[in-house]
Write an enzyme that holds these catalytic residues in place. Structure first.
Site, PDB file in Angstrom:
ATOM      1  N   CYS A   1      -8.429  -0.098  -9.492  1.00  0.00           N
ATOM      2  CA  CYS A   1      -7.423  -1.161  -9.316  1.00  0.00           C
ATOM      3  C   CYS A   1      -8.031  -2.565  -9.393  1.00  0.00           C
ATOM      4  O   CYS A   1      -7.303  -3.544  -9.543  1.00  0.00           O
ATOM      5  CB  CYS A   1      -6.681  -0.988  -7.995  1.00  0.00           C
ATOM      6  SG  CYS A   1      -5.904   0.625  -7.843  1.00  0.00           S
TER       7      CYS A   1
ATOM      8  N   HIS B   1      -3.438  -7.609  -5.747  1.00  0.00           N
ATOM      9  CA  HIS B   1      -3.174  -6.269  -6.284  1.00  0.00           C
ATOM     10  C   HIS B   1      -1.987  -5.689  -5.524  1.00  0.00           C
ATOM     11  O   HIS B   1      -1.918  -5.754  -4.300  1.00  0.00           O
ATOM     12  CB  HIS B   1      -4.413  -5.392  -6.105  1.00  0.00           C
ATOM     13  CG  HIS B   1      -4.163  -3.946  -6.377  1.00  0.00           C
ATOM     14  ND1 HIS B   1      -3.477  -3.518  -7.490  1.00  0.00           N
ATOM     15  CD2 HIS B   1      -4.479  -2.827  -5.671  1.00  0.00           C
ATOM     16  CE1 HIS B   1      -3.397  -2.198  -7.461  1.00  0.00           C
ATOM     17  NE2 HIS B   1      -3.991  -1.758  -6.368  1.00  0.00           N
TER      18      HIS B   1
ATOM     19  N   ASN C   1       2.276   0.758  -7.443  1.00  0.00           N
ATOM     20  CA  ASN C   1       0.877   0.429  -7.702  1.00  0.00           C
ATOM     21  C   ASN C   1       0.514   0.892  -9.117  1.00  0.00           C
ATOM     22  O   ASN C   1       0.416   2.086  -9.371  1.00  0.00           O
ATOM     23  CB  ASN C   1       0.008   1.132  -6.649  1.00  0.00           C
ATOM     24  CG  ASN C   1      -1.478   0.862  -6.830  1.00  0.00           C
ATOM     25  OD1 ASN C   1      -1.908   0.342  -7.861  1.00  0.00           O
ATOM     26  ND2 ASN C   1      -2.269   1.228  -5.843  1.00  0.00           N
TER      27      ASN C   1
HETATM   28  N1  COA Z   1       7.382  10.253   3.305  1.00  0.00           N
HETATM   29  C1  COA Z   1       7.573  10.572   4.594  1.00  0.00           C
HETATM   30  N2  COA Z   1       6.566  10.729   5.456  1.00  0.00           N
HETATM   31  C2  COA Z   1       5.313  10.574   4.983  1.00  0.00           C
HETATM   32  C3  COA Z   1       5.062  10.237   3.645  1.00  0.00           C
HETATM   33  C4  COA Z   1       6.151  10.096   2.792  1.00  0.00           C
HETATM   34  N3  COA Z   1       6.023   9.778   1.506  1.00  0.00           N
HETATM   35  N4  COA Z   1       3.723  10.150   3.475  1.00  0.00           N
HETATM   36  C5  COA Z   1       3.156  10.391   4.654  1.00  0.00           C
HETATM   37  N5  COA Z   1       4.106  10.664   5.570  1.00  0.00           N
HETATM   38  C6  COA Z   1       3.962  10.992   6.986  1.00  0.00           C
HETATM   39  C7  COA Z   1       2.595  11.539   7.311  1.00  0.00           C
HETATM   40  O1  COA Z   1       2.544  12.915   7.036  1.00  0.00           O
HETATM   41  C8  COA Z   1       2.483  11.216   8.750  1.00  0.00           C
HETATM   42  O2  COA Z   1       3.206  12.182   9.483  1.00  0.00           O
HETATM   43  P1  COA Z   1       2.653  12.733  10.903  1.00  0.00           P
HETATM   44  O3  COA Z   1       2.619  11.523  11.777  1.00  0.00           O
HETATM   45  O4  COA Z   1       3.683  13.743  11.257  1.00  0.00           O
HETATM   46  O5  COA Z   1       1.304  13.287  10.593  1.00  0.00           O
HETATM   47  C9  COA Z   1       3.227   9.909   8.905  1.00  0.00           C
HETATM   48  O6  COA Z   1       4.053   9.800   7.736  1.00  0.00           O
HETATM   49  C10 COA Z   1       2.311   8.707   8.955  1.00  0.00           C
HETATM   50  O7  COA Z   1       1.359   8.829   7.937  1.00  0.00           O
HETATM   51  P2  COA Z   1       0.273   7.734   7.647  1.00  0.00           P
HETATM   52  O8  COA Z   1      -0.614   8.193   6.541  1.00  0.00           O
HETATM   53  O9  COA Z   1      -0.373   7.320   8.936  1.00  0.00           O
HETATM   54  O10 COA Z   1       1.234   6.564   7.143  1.00  0.00           O
HETATM   55  P3  COA Z   1       0.870   5.099   6.791  1.00  0.00           P
HETATM   56  O11 COA Z   1       1.701   4.175   7.560  1.00  0.00           O
HETATM   57  O12 COA Z   1      -0.634   4.878   6.794  1.00  0.00           O
HETATM   58  O13 COA Z   1       1.345   5.008   5.274  1.00  0.00           O
HETATM   59  C11 COA Z   1       0.388   4.985   3.091  1.00  0.00           C
HETATM   60  C12 COA Z   1       0.766   5.834   4.292  1.00  0.00           C
HETATM   61  C13 COA Z   1      -0.268   5.874   2.052  1.00  0.00           C
HETATM   62  C14 COA Z   1       1.656   4.361   2.527  1.00  0.00           C
HETATM   63  C15 COA Z   1      -0.592   3.863   3.538  1.00  0.00           C
HETATM   64  O14 COA Z   1      -1.625   4.416   4.316  1.00  0.00           O
HETATM   65  C16 COA Z   1      -1.201   3.103   2.418  1.00  0.00           C
HETATM   66  O15 COA Z   1      -0.524   2.438   1.651  1.00  0.00           O
HETATM   67  N6  COA Z   1      -2.545   3.134   2.302  1.00  0.00           N
HETATM   68  C17 COA Z   1      -3.249   2.426   1.269  1.00  0.00           C
HETATM   69  C18 COA Z   1      -3.164   3.224   0.006  1.00  0.00           C
HETATM   70  C19 COA Z   1      -3.581   2.444  -1.193  1.00  0.00           C
HETATM   71  O16 COA Z   1      -3.421   1.266  -1.286  1.00  0.00           O
HETATM   72  N7  COA Z   1      -4.125   3.173  -2.165  1.00  0.00           N
HETATM   73  C20 COA Z   1      -4.446   2.668  -3.427  1.00  0.00           C
HETATM   74  C21 COA Z   1      -5.803   2.108  -3.460  1.00  0.00           C
HETATM   75  S1  COA Z   1      -5.944   1.067  -4.836  1.00  0.00           S
END
Ligand code: COA
Length: 325
Positions: free
Chosen positions: A112, A252, A282
């Site tokens: 990215c 980004h 993204n």
């Molecule tokens: N829909 C519903 N629930 C979801 C889900 C979805 N699409 N994805 C994850 N969950 C659930 C998880 O299973 C978790 O459930 P649990 O509490 O029962 O275990 C809960 O939501 C929280 O998950 P978590 O991973 O802590 O959520 P978050 O607030 O961190 O959001 C992302 C997840 C991926 C959106 C976030 O971490 C993120 O954007 N990270 C950066 C990723 C990124 O930028 N990547 C690219 C790099 S260039």
């Protein structure tokens, strides 16, 4: 002598994949996705469309906007983590499409952060006098590496491409700085484990779904906020600029919560940010040039505007660029 961005272009597939469509594929909801990421929809290619196709379209748009002939290009850089094929490079395939026969063409892998890495390399080539007309493309078909059964990742990514033309400039404007960083110790925060020399394509690899993106979402989120804030501060300090000197902030587009956290830490005003993540998700290396092109076309960039661009991505890589338009 500086290098300056002469023109921009972009391309996205026509097909829109809305959160409601994802609700039918994995256990998720529109509400969850919007609240946690800011994404409402993303674009995905039809079968058979590859990164070089989108990249060529974006490049053609930039060439048309700049009034350049592809035959005059002497550098063609492509940032992508979803190349058409392991070899040849996607840059060579775009070169063929454009008939840019004079250009040095190669790909650059920084996920990215790839576009800002490409901008930095092109800046150096142009300022050194090695090249006079450079094209930098960020292009991705992320839908080809997304696991559509993994709700933790499939909601995030989209396909698209953006391109910029760069040439030397004697004026006091152009690319003022670029800063690049890498930390391979964090390689496994975001990765595609299979399909390379470590784990070549095989029936077992495919059955294990190792050809798809694996991500430690929570950890990546924290590292992203930290590195983006640090690289933005580094860029401002290097140019002796304050946050209020930034006319447009183009981060980004990974997660709107990451962007908001960074803006809050920096004290950046909300009206200065360029966001289109709600419509494209993204798009990895395409995200910044796509947002820049939208900003240009929306009239949010004028001569003299100071633009701060920051990115982070798999590697881990992170980077910034400051441009005076
Ligand atoms: N829909 C519903 N629930 C979801 C889900 C979805 N699409 N994805 C994850 N969950 C659930 C998880 O299973 C978790 O459930 P649990 O509490 O029962 O275990 C809960 O939501 C929280 O998950 P978590 O991973 O802590 O959520 P978050 O607030 O961190 O959001 C992302 C997840 C991926 C959106 C976030 O971490 C993120 O954007 N990270 C950066 C990723 C990124 O930028 N990547 C690219 C790099 S260039």
């Amino acid at each position: 002598m500086r290098a300056r961005i002469v023109a921009t272009g972009s391309a996205v597939p026509k097909r829109v994949l809305r959160n409601a469509d994802l609700e039918r594929m994995v256990a998720t909801s529109d509400e969850w996705i919007v609240e946690r990421t800011g994404i409402r929809e993303r674009r995905v290619v039809d079968a058979g469309v590859a990164s070089s196709d989108l990249g060529t379209e974006a490049a053609r748009a930039a060439l048309a906007a700049g009034g350049w002939d592809a035959a005059d290009l002497d550098l063609l850089l492509v940032a992508t983590c979803t190349p058409d094929m392991p070899l040849p490079s996607t840059a060579c395939l775009i070169q063929r499409n454009l008939k840019a026969s004079r250009a040095i063409a190669f790909d650059l892998a920084a996920a990215c952060s790839g576009f800002l890495y490409g901008l930095s390399v092109a800046d150096l080539y142009v300022r050194s006098g090695t090249c006079r007309k450079a094209l930098v493309v960020g292009t991705e078909v992320m839908s080809s590496v997304v696991d559509w059964t993994d709700r933790g990742t499939c909601i995030l990514f989209g396909d698209g491409a953006g391109a910029v033309l760069i040439e030397p400039s004697d004026e006091d404007r152009g690319i003022l700085s670029t800063h690049l960083h890498s930390d391979g110790d964090l390689w496994d925060l975001v990765c595609v484990p299979g399909g390379g020399s470590r784990l070549p394509a095989s029936a077992a690899m495919l059955a294990d779904r190792q050809q798809f993106v694996k991500m430690k979402g929570n950890e990546t989120f924290k590292v992203a906020v930290r590195t983006l804030e640090a690289t933005a501060r580094e860029a401002l300090e290097a140019n002796k600029l304050g946050v209020d000197d930034v006319d447009l902030f183009i981060p980004h587009q990974a997660n709107v919560r990451i962007v908001n956290a960074v803006m809050e830490r920096l004290g950046l005003k909300k009206d200065r940010v360029m966001l289109n993540i709600d419509r494209y998700g993204n798009t990895s290396a395409a995200s910044i040039p796509l947002a820049l092109d939208e900003a240009v076309r929306a009239g949010r960039v004028a001569p003299g505007s100071r633009i701060l661009m920051v990115a982070f991505g798999s590697g881990l890589t992170w980077a910034s660029a400051v441009v005076k338009w």
